[in-house]
Design a protein around this motif. Structure first.
Motif, PDB file in Angstrom:
ATOM      1  N   PRO A  91      40.151  87.575 -68.632  1.00 21.24           N
ATOM      2  CA  PRO A  91      39.186  87.411 -67.540  1.00 21.24           C
ATOM      3  C   PRO A  91      37.760  87.651 -68.022  1.00 21.24           C
ATOM      4  CG  PRO A  91      40.334  89.495 -67.339  1.00 21.24           C
ATOM      5  CD  PRO A  91      40.971  88.770 -68.488  1.00 21.24           C
ATOM      6  N   TYR A  92      36.804  86.964 -67.415  1.00 30.08           N
ATOM      7  CA  TYR A  92      35.410  87.130 -67.810  1.00 30.08           C
ATOM      8  C   TYR A  92      34.500  86.664 -66.686  1.00 30.08           C
ATOM      9  CZ  TYR A  92      35.134  82.065 -68.481  1.00 30.08           C
ATOM     10  OH  TYR A  92      35.151  80.701 -68.267  1.00 30.08           O
ATOM     11  N   ASN A  93      33.239  86.986 -66.815  1.00 33.20           N
ATOM     12  CA  ASN A  93      32.209  86.538 -65.879  1.00 33.20           C
ATOM     13  C   ASN A  93      31.111  85.864 -66.697  1.00 33.20           C
ATOM     14  OD1 ASN A  93      30.578  86.255 -63.580  1.00 33.20           O
ATOM     15  ND2 ASN A  93      29.544  88.177 -64.004  1.00 33.20           N
ATOM     16  N   TYR A  94      30.693  84.671 -66.285  1.00 34.90           N
ATOM     17  CA  TYR A  94      29.705  83.890 -67.021  1.00 34.90           C
ATOM     18  C   TYR A  94      28.429  83.803 -66.189  1.00 34.90           C
ATOM     19  CZ  TYR A  94      27.617  79.856 -69.383  1.00 34.90           C
ATOM     20  OH  TYR A  94      26.759  79.010 -70.044  1.00 34.90           O
ATOM     21  N   VAL A  95      27.293  84.236 -66.770  1.00 32.55           N
ATOM     22  CA  VAL A  95      26.044  84.323 -66.012  1.00 32.55           C
ATOM     23  C   VAL A  95      24.919  83.576 -66.719  1.00 32.55           C
ATOM     24  CG1 VAL A  95      24.376  85.893 -64.954  1.00 32.55           C
ATOM     25  CG2 VAL A  95      26.749  86.626 -65.253  1.00 32.55           C
ATOM     26  N   PRO A  96      24.430  82.446 -66.177  1.00 33.08           N
ATOM     27  CA  PRO A  96      23.225  81.806 -66.723  1.00 33.08           C
ATOM     28  C   PRO A  96      22.013  82.706 -66.476  1.00 33.08           C
ATOM     29  CG  PRO A  96      24.471  80.316 -65.285  1.00 33.08           C
ATOM     30  CD  PRO A  96      25.011  81.691 -65.061  1.00 33.08           C
ATOM     31  N   LEU A  97      21.175  82.902 -67.511  1.00 31.36           N
ATOM     32  CA  LEU A  97      20.051  83.837 -67.407  1.00 31.36           C
ATOM     33  C   LEU A  97      18.715  83.151 -67.176  1.00 31.36           C
ATOM     34  CD1 LEU A  97      21.018  86.409 -70.197  1.00 31.36           C
ATOM     35  CD2 LEU A  97      21.395  86.561 -67.723  1.00 31.36           C
ATOM     36  N   ASP A  98      18.658  81.843 -67.320  1.00 33.10           N
ATOM     37  CA  ASP A  98      17.419  81.134 -66.990  1.00 33.10           C
ATOM     38  C   ASP A  98      17.765  79.738 -66.502  1.00 33.10           C
ATOM     39  OD1 ASP A  98      17.826  79.488 -69.272  1.00 33.10           O
ATOM     40  OD2 ASP A  98      16.752  80.916 -70.528  1.00 33.10           O
ATOM     41  N   GLU A  99      16.753  79.000 -66.045  1.00 34.93           N
ATOM     42  CA  GLU A  99      16.990  77.687 -65.465  1.00 34.93           C
ATOM     43  C   GLU A  99      17.140  76.591 -66.511  1.00 34.93           C
ATOM     44  OE1 GLU A  99      14.129  76.727 -62.531  1.00 34.93           O
ATOM     45  OE2 GLU A  99      14.532  78.487 -61.281  1.00 34.93           O
ATOM     46  N   ASP A 100      16.741  76.858 -67.722  1.00 31.17           N
ATOM     47  CA  ASP A 100      16.782  75.839 -68.771  1.00 31.17           C
ATOM     48  C   ASP A 100      18.164  75.831 -69.420  1.00 31.17           C
ATOM     49  OD1 ASP A 100      16.094  73.886 -70.563  1.00 31.17           O
ATOM     50  OD2 ASP A 100      14.978  75.228 -71.900  1.00 31.17           O
ATOM     51  N   GLN A 101      19.117  75.167 -68.786  1.00 27.03           N
ATOM     52  CA  GLN A 101      20.494  75.120 -69.260  1.00 27.03           C
ATOM     53  C   GLN A 101      20.895  73.676 -69.559  1.00 27.03           C
ATOM     54  OE1 GLN A 101      22.462  77.868 -69.642  1.00 27.03           O
ATOM     55  NE2 GLN A 101      20.830  79.213 -68.925  1.00 27.03           N
ATOM     56  N   SER A 102      21.560  73.495 -70.690  1.00 25.95           N
ATOM     57  CA  SER A 102      22.090  72.169 -71.018  1.00 25.95           C
ATOM     58  C   SER A 102      23.328  72.339 -71.882  1.00 25.95           C
ATOM     59  CB  SER A 102      21.032  71.323 -71.747  1.00 25.95           C
ATOM     60  OG  SER A 102      20.691  71.915 -72.995  1.00 25.95           O
ATOM     61  N   GLY A 103      23.973  71.227 -72.167  1.00 28.82           N
ATOM     62  CA  GLY A 103      25.200  71.268 -72.948  1.00 28.82           C
ATOM     63  C   GLY A 103      26.353  70.673 -72.168  1.00 28.82           C
ATOM     64  N   SER A 104      27.569  70.954 -72.603  1.00 30.19           N
ATOM     65  CA  SER A 104      28.757  70.394 -71.974  1.00 30.19           C
ATOM     66  C   SER A 104      29.887  71.409 -72.041  1.00 30.19           C
ATOM     67  CB  SER A 104      29.201  69.110 -72.689  1.00 30.19           C
ATOM     68  OG  SER A 104      28.147  68.167 -72.776  1.00 30.19           O
ATOM     69  N   PHE A 105      30.873  71.225 -71.171  1.00 30.49           N
ATOM     70  CA  PHE A 105      32.097  72.012 -71.305  1.00 30.49           C
ATOM     71  C   PHE A 105      33.273  71.197 -70.796  1.00 30.49           C
ATOM     72  CE2 PHE A 105      30.864  73.100 -66.950  1.00 30.49           C
ATOM     73  CZ  PHE A 105      32.080  73.120 -66.262  1.00 30.49           C
ATOM     74  N   CYS A 106      34.430  71.497 -71.344  1.00 29.99           N
ATOM     75  CA  CYS A 106      35.654  70.853 -70.880  1.00 29.99           C
ATOM     76  C   CYS A 106      36.626  71.927 -70.417  1.00 29.99           C
ATOM     77  CB  CYS A 106      36.284  69.983 -71.962  1.00 29.99           C
ATOM     78  SG  CYS A 106      36.858  70.871 -73.431  1.00 29.99           S
ATOM     79  N   ILE A 107      37.451  71.575 -69.442  1.00 35.26           N
ATOM     80  CA  ILE A 107      38.509  72.467 -68.973  1.00 35.26           C
ATOM     81  C   ILE A 107      39.834  71.730 -69.095  1.00 35.26           C
ATOM     82  CG2 ILE A 107      37.020  73.782 -67.413  1.00 35.26           C
ATOM     83  CD1 ILE A 107      38.112  72.141 -65.103  1.00 35.26           C
ATOM     84  N   PHE A 108      40.891  72.486 -69.403  1.00 34.18           N
ATOM     85  CA  PHE A 108      42.209  71.866 -69.531  1.00 34.18           C
ATOM     86  C   PHE A 108      43.284  72.925 -69.349  1.00 34.18           C
ATOM     87  CE2 PHE A 108      40.545  73.056 -73.650  1.00 34.18           C
ATOM     88  CZ  PHE A 108      41.591  73.700 -74.289  1.00 34.18           C
ATOM     89  N   THR A 109      44.480  72.494 -69.013  1.00 39.74           N
ATOM     90  CA  THR A 109      45.598  73.402 -68.799  1.00 39.74           C
ATOM     91  C   THR A 109      46.479  73.457 -70.040  1.00 39.74           C
ATOM     92  OG1 THR A 109      46.942  71.631 -67.872  1.00 39.74           O
ATOM     93  CG2 THR A 109      45.630  72.941 -66.326  1.00 39.74           C
ATOM     94  N   ARG A 110      47.369  74.445 -70.065  1.00 41.24           N
ATOM     95  CA  ARG A 110      48.314  74.571 -71.179  1.00 41.24           C
ATOM     96  C   ARG A 110      49.187  73.320 -71.286  1.00 41.24           C
ATOM     97  NH1 ARG A 110      50.034  78.997 -69.885  1.00 41.24           N
ATOM     98  NH2 ARG A 110      49.066  80.359 -71.431  1.00 41.24           N
ATOM     99  N   GLU A 111      49.539  72.741 -70.120  1.00 34.28           N
ATOM    100  CA  GLU A 111      50.391  71.553 -70.115  1.00 34.28           C
ATOM    101  C   GLU A 111      49.722  70.370 -70.801  1.00 34.28           C
ATOM    102  OE1 GLU A 111      51.656  74.399 -67.182  1.00 34.28           O
ATOM    103  OE2 GLU A 111      49.717  73.400 -67.467  1.00 34.28           O
ATOM    104  N   PHE A 112      48.388  70.327 -70.756  1.00 35.53           N
ATOM    105  CA  PHE A 112      47.680  69.210 -71.379  1.00 35.53           C
ATOM    106  C   PHE A 112      47.909  69.189 -72.886  1.00 35.53           C
ATOM    107  CE2 PHE A 112      43.748  67.303 -73.177  1.00 35.53           C
ATOM    108  CZ  PHE A 112      43.875  66.036 -72.629  1.00 35.53           C
ATOM    109  N   LEU A 113      48.030  70.376 -73.483  1.00 36.08           N
ATOM    110  CA  LEU A 113      48.309  70.474 -74.919  1.00 36.08           C
ATOM    111  C   LEU A 113      49.692  71.091 -75.128  1.00 36.08           C
ATOM    112  CD1 LEU A 113      44.897  71.672 -76.399  1.00 36.08           C
ATOM    113  CD2 LEU A 113      45.876  69.385 -76.477  1.00 36.08           C
ATOM    114  N   SER A 114      50.665  70.597 -74.387  1.00 35.37           N
ATOM    115  CA  SER A 114      52.000  71.195 -74.395  1.00 35.37           C
ATOM    116  C   SER A 114      52.677  71.146 -75.758  1.00 35.37           C
ATOM    117  CB  SER A 114      52.891  70.504 -73.355  1.00 35.37           C
ATOM    118  OG  SER A 114      52.977  69.108 -73.625  1.00 35.37           O
ATOM    119  N   SER A 115      52.268  70.221 -76.610  1.00 35.06           N
ATOM    120  CA  SER A 115      52.898  70.108 -77.925  1.00 35.06           C
ATOM    121  C   SER A 115      52.314  71.090 -78.934  1.00 35.06           C
ATOM    122  CB  SER A 115      52.745  68.680 -78.470  1.00 35.06           C
ATOM    123  OG  SER A 115      51.381  68.329 -78.598  1.00 35.06           O
ATOM    124  N   HIS A 116      51.343  71.899 -78.513  1.00 36.55           N
ATOM    125  CA  HIS A 116      50.706  72.873 -79.410  1.00 36.55           C
ATOM    126  C   HIS A 116      50.841  74.280 -78.823  1.00 36.55           C
ATOM    127  CE1 HIS A 116      48.799  69.064 -80.477  1.00 36.55           C
ATOM    128  NE2 HIS A 116      48.543  69.600 -81.661  1.00 36.55           N
TER     129      HIS A 116
END
Length: 298
Positions: free
Chosen positions: A87-112
Motif C-alpha cells: 500500500p502507498y499514497n502518491y502525492v503530486p507536489l506541484d502543478e507541473d506534472q507530465s509523463g505516463s503510467f500504465c495499470i494492469f492486473t496479475r491476470e494480464f501477465l498470467s504467464s509470468h
C-alpha cells in the motif's frame, strides 16, 4: 471492499473515466499523467491504500510516494513501480506534472510470475531516477503502448505485454535512488498508519459487522512490513506491544457495546472477531478485570 483496498473500479470511478474492466482476461490501460493529475485536483488525492492492480509510471515533476516505512521524494524524472502487495499514497507536489503510467492486473501477465520480480517485491526500492536519455527511452515505450492500444491489430495485447516487460527489465537494470528515501520519520509514519487502520474498523454499528483485522500479523501484512518491525516501532513509540494496543481498543469498543446496545454477549463477541463466547469473556476479564455480564450490570 475491505478498508484500505482500492479496486480498478474505484480508480475509474474516482477519475471519472469509463470503466472497461474485464476481470476474466486481465486488464491493461495506459494514461497521460497531466490529465490524471488534473482529475486528482478536481476530486481528491488517492489515500494511503493497497491497490488491486500493478502500476508503472514515468514521472516528470515533483512528487512524493508515501509507504508505511519510507517516503520517496521525486524531484524531477523517475520510473516508479507499484504492486498490489504494497500500500502507498502518491502525492503530486506541484502543478507541473507530465509523463505516463500504465495499470494492469496479475491476470494480464498470467504467464509470468510477476510477484517474484525485484521491482514489485515488498521492502524494496521501487523508484529509479532517470537522466534525459533514459526519459526519452522510457517515454518511447509508453508511446508504443498508446499507439498499440488504439490500433486494430488483432494481437495488440501480446505486443503490449512485451512493452510492459520491457519497462520492468529496464527498471531492474537501473540502480534505485536510495538517497531519495526519507527515513527519519519512518517510525512515526508506521505508528500513525497502524493507528489509522485500527480506528478505521470502529465504531461497530451492527451485530453483522465484524473486524477484518484482529492480530498483529493482520496489521503488519496490510502495511507490508514485518510483524517484528511493527512490534518494535510501536513499543518504541507507545511503550506497548501491537497486541496490547489492539487489545485495549477492542476492550474499549466492547465496553461501549455492552453499555449502549441491547446486543447479547454472543453477538458482541462475534462482531469483535471472537469465534467463541468463552474466548471473548476470558479476553474481557483479562483486560477489564470483570466479566462482560458483570460490567453490563454495573
Amino acid at each position: 471492499m475491505k478498508p484500505g483496498f482500492s479496486s480498478l473500479q474505484d480508480f475509474y470511478r474516482e477519475m471519472g473515466f469509463a470503466d472497461d474492466v474485464n476481470g476474466e482476461i486481465g486488464h491493461f490501460n495506459v494514461f497521460n499523467i497531466a490529465s490524471v493529475t488534473k482529475r486528482f485536483r478536481e476530486t481528491k488525492v488517492m489515500p494511503y491504500n493497497r491497490r488491486a492492480y500493478y502500476k508503472i509510471s514515468l514521472i516528470n515533476g515533483r512528487n512524493r510516494a508515501e509507504y508505511a516505512d519510507k517516503v520517496i521524494d521525486i524531484q524531477k524524472n523517475a520510473l516508479l513501480f507499484a504492486s498490489p502487495r504494497v500500500p502507498y499514497n502518491y502525492v503530486p507536489l506541484d502543478e507541473d506534472q507530465s509523463g505516463s503510467f500504465c495499470i494492469f492486473t496479475r491476470e494480464f501477465l498470467s504467464s509470468h510470475r510477476i510477484d517474484d520480480l525485484p521491482v514489485f517485491k515488498p521492502g524494496g526500492y521501487p523508484v529509479f531516477l532517470l537522466n534525459k536519455t533514459q526519459v526519452k527511452e522510457v517515454a518511447a515505450v509508453f508511446q508504443k503502448m498508446f499507439d498499440e492500444l488504439g490500433s486494430d491489430y488483432a494481437y495488440k495485447y501480446d505486443l503490449i505485454k512485451n512493452y510492459v516487460l520491457e519497462l520492468v527489465h529496464y527498471g531492474q537494470k537501473l540502480q534505485p535512488d536510495v538517497d531519495s528515501y526519507s527515513s527519519h520519520n519512518a517510525a512515526a509514519r508506521v505508528t500513525g498508519l497502524f493507528i489509522e487502520l485500527l480506528e478505521r474498523q470502529f465504531p461497530i454499528t451492527s451485530p453483522q459487522q465484524q473486524l477484518s483485522l484482529r492480530t498483529a500479523k493482520d496489521y503488519a501484512d496490510r502495511l507490508a512490513i514485518h510483524v517484528n518491525h511493527l512490534n518494535k516501532v510501536l513499543k518504541e513509540n507507545t511503550g506497548k506491544t501491537t497486541t496490547d494496543v489492539i487489545g485495549q481498543r477492542i476492550s474499549q469498543e466492547a465496553k461501549i457495546l455492552l453499555k449502549q446496545t441491547d446486543w447479547n454477549v454472543s453477538e458482541i463477541a462475534s462482531a469483535l472477531g471472537f469465534e467463541e463466547v468463552a474466548h471473548f469473556s476470558n479476553f474481557f476479564k483479562k483486560n477489564v478485570g470483570t466479566s462482560p455480564l458483570s460490567f453490563r450490570s454495573i
